[in-house]
Motif scaffolding. Structure first.
Motif, short mmCIF file in Angstrom:
data_model
loop_
_atom_site.label_atom_id
_atom_site.label_comp_id
_atom_site.label_asym_id
_atom_site.label_seq_id
_atom_site.Cartn_x
_atom_site.Cartn_y
_atom_site.Cartn_z
N ILE A 168 0.85 -1.18 0.00
CA ILE A 168 0.00 0.00 0.00
C ILE A 168 0.89 1.24 0.00
N ALA A 169 0.73 2.08 -1.00
CA ALA A 169 1.54 3.30 -1.11
C ALA A 169 1.18 4.28 0.00
N PHE A 170 2.17 5.13 0.33
CA PHE A 170 2.00 6.08 1.44
C PHE A 170 2.45 7.47 0.97
N PRO A 171 1.74 8.05 0.01
CA PRO A 171 2.18 9.32 -0.56
C PRO A 171 2.02 10.47 0.43
N THR A 284 3.85 14.33 6.47
CA THR A 284 2.40 14.36 6.29
C THR A 284 2.09 13.37 5.18
N ARG A 285 1.47 12.26 5.54
CA ARG A 285 1.23 11.19 4.56
C ARG A 285 -0.13 10.54 4.82
N LEU A 286 -0.73 10.06 3.74
CA LEU A 286 -2.03 9.40 3.81
C LEU A 286 -2.00 8.17 2.92
N ALA A 287 -2.31 7.02 3.50
CA ALA A 287 -2.25 5.77 2.74
C ALA A 287 -3.16 5.84 1.52
N ALA A 302 -2.04 4.30 8.74
CA ALA A 302 -2.82 4.80 7.60
C ALA A 302 -2.61 6.28 7.34
N HIS A 303 -2.14 7.02 8.34
CA HIS A 303 -2.00 8.47 8.18
C HIS A 303 -1.05 9.03 9.23
N VAL A 304 -0.16 9.91 8.80
CA VAL A 304 0.69 10.65 9.73
C VAL A 304 0.65 12.12 9.33
N HIS A 305 0.83 12.97 10.31
CA HIS A 305 0.70 14.40 10.07
C HIS A 305 1.29 15.14 11.25
N SER A 306 1.36 16.44 11.13
CA SER A 306 1.86 17.26 12.22
C SER A 306 1.04 17.03 13.47
N ALA A 307 1.70 17.13 14.63
CA ALA A 307 1.00 16.92 15.90
C ALA A 307 0.30 18.18 16.39
#
Length: 515
Positions: A168-171, A284-287, A302-307
């Protein structure tokens, strides 16, 4: 033997999912590479709708030590700008100041109460899947073994091996122009204003508590979480991070640079563990998708971003609560067609919203005169009640409205159910007390009760009165979202047909029984 579900990761999201599955009659196995629950300080609290969701599973009191319902915060921040929430009649921005380690501890205890098997020291190292099962390759204290299951869920963080093995890509974007530092530390007692909690810094001025204080040199944060040492945090731009482990002296130097005056810091009391953390840059990434056949992703996998604004656990725990009852129905074999697909169609747009507002906040705290001018204008907008309402809903996650697949015009359909107080034959009860078991609910608040044959079998019916309720009947999913609603004291045939259709869509083919 093929197990029901394997969950990779015993952080809050994986544990929350395990609890939800157990409430629905499914027995998961949770794998965690660490030999015991982690105690390293990470997130410092929960923000938004997830606080209400934890209340609806009976977990808020365990975490807060408060027997009452959650209370919204009167103030918060957006992009290091003060957000005054007192004008809002129905403020959605709840906060719960509790360390992530405590959240993990409480969820571990709850999972074990529900019979969940948690295998610490067992790490997912591979997976394969076919039409019948997904097989996890696991490395544990006694070597490597294979663990087959109907489904596997990756709750294994931003560097998720589950996601990578599933292709699964994580752009997204990576930035390396910031350095953030955070530490538990004491500041001079004479700087503290006991009445307001603010920090009076000689030679600089007043720094408000629990707020991102931005200037052209960076961001400074000072907070005094209940029962913990004061927390100091900074963010600086275009400065290389120090080498080696983070130290209190490094934290002091950074705080002094940001404020432009010496900021003496002393170690906190007690044995710890105490927070000393440095983060360089951010992602900042979203699967690309949340599912690959029998493998699914939740939380940071599934998702990472600023805290900024504390959205991480808010978003991830809501993923788990959304997925749990749907995955359980799939495993039990009574899920209506396409139910599991709605996990991604509902939660991925919600994650995109968080990505949008966290990136917008990052832009608002960046250095430069243009940003300062933008902040001045934005501060004017935050004096408008409607703007505050919109931003509060966005940060809380309460602006989410799911597509319930019906043409129901009721404004509550697709929304998170309000925290009603019902008067029933056995006394007064909050909706939060009725949702602890995570079952579908039909709240019948009509004048004479719904007619015989209107109530779908398998849906728990609660009859009562709630004079201030915005509806007279509500069909509530296990995740507390409203699948159908009516405001009529006597719902007509068309509305009752819509009720049966909604129950069938979300809970499978059901028979009707007398009310």
């Amino acid at each position: 033997m093929i197990n029901d579900v394997v969950i990779a990761g015993a952080g809050p999201n994986g544990l929350m999912l395990a609890c939800e599955l157990s409430l629905a009659g499914v027995r998961p196995i949770v794998l965690e590479r660490l030999p015991e629950p982690g105690t390293e300080p990470r997130a410092n609290g929960l923000v938004g709708q997830v606080v209400s969701m934890l209340d609806r599973r009976g977990l808020y009191g365990r975490l807060s030590g408060d027997a009452g319902p959650p209370r919204p915060a009167p103030r918060f921040v957006f992009g290091a700008l003060p957000l005054d929430l007192t004008p809002l009649e129905d403020n959605p921005l709840f906060t719960l100041l509790v360390p992530q380690a405590r959240v993990t501890q409480v969820l571990t205890e709850r999972a074990r109460e529900l019979g969940v098997e948690i295998r610490h020291g067992h790490e997912l190292t591979g997976l394969s899947q076919d039409g019948e099962a997904v097989t996890a390759t696991v490395t544990g204290p006694r070597g490597t073994y294979r663990l087959p299951a109907r489904h596997l869920v990756g709750a294994d963080g931003g560097r998720s091996l589950t996601r990578k093995l599933s292709g699964i890509a994580f752009p997204g974007v990576t930035r390396d122009d910031t350095v953030s530092r955070t530490a538990d530390a004491h500041l001079p007692a004479e700087w503290m204003d006991e009445a307001t909690g603010a920090l009076h810094v000689p030679g600089y001025g007043v720094v408000p508590p629990f707020a991102h204080h931005r200037n052209e040199r960076g961001v400074f944060v000072f907070a005094t979480p209940p029962g913990r040492a004061p927390l100091v945090s900074t963010m600086e731009w275009k400065r290389a991070g120090d080498d080696g482990p983070m130290t209190l002296e490094e934290m002091r130097a950074s705080a002094s640079r940001v404020l432009g005056v010496d900021v003496p810091l002393t170690p906190p009391d007690g044995d710890g563990p105490h927070l000393l953390r440095r983060l360089t840059g951010g992602n900042t990434r979203l699967a690309e998708r949340y599912r690959d056949r029998r493998v699914l992703l939740v939380g940071d996998a599934a998702h990472v971003h600023s805290a900024i604004g504390g959205p991480g656990l808010n978003l991830g725990l809501q993923d788990a609560i959304n997925l749990g009852w749907k995955l359980a129905a799939e495993i039990r074999g009574d899920a209506p067609p396409g139910l599991l697909d709605t996990y991604e169609s509902e939660r991925r747009p919600a994650a995109h919203r968080v990505v949008v507002h966290t990136r917008a906040q990052s832009a608002l705290i960046a250095p430069g005169g243009d940003v300062t001018a933008l902040r001045e204008l934005f501060a004017e907008l935050l004096a408008d009640r409607d703007t505050v309402r919109r931003i509060a809903d966005l940060m809380a996650g309460s602006d989410v409205r799911y597509d319930m697949g019906t043409a129901s015009p009721h404004p509550l359909t697709g929304r998170y159910a309000p925290d009603l107080v019902l008067r029933t034959g056995s006394g007064t009860v909050r909706l939060a007390a009725l949702t602890v078991t995570a079952r579908p609910l039909l709240l019948d608040l009509t004048e004479d009760g719904l007619p015989a044959g209107a109530v779908p079998e398998g849906v728990e019916v609660v009859t009562g009165r709630a004079p201030d309720a915005p509806a007279t009947a509500l069909l509530v999913r296990p995740d507390s979202y409203v699948a159908w609603a009516s405001s009529s004291p006597h719902p007509d045939t068309a509305e009752l047909d819509a009720l049966r259709a909604a129950a069938g869509r979300w809970f499978g083919a059901v028979r009707t029984v007398p009310a």
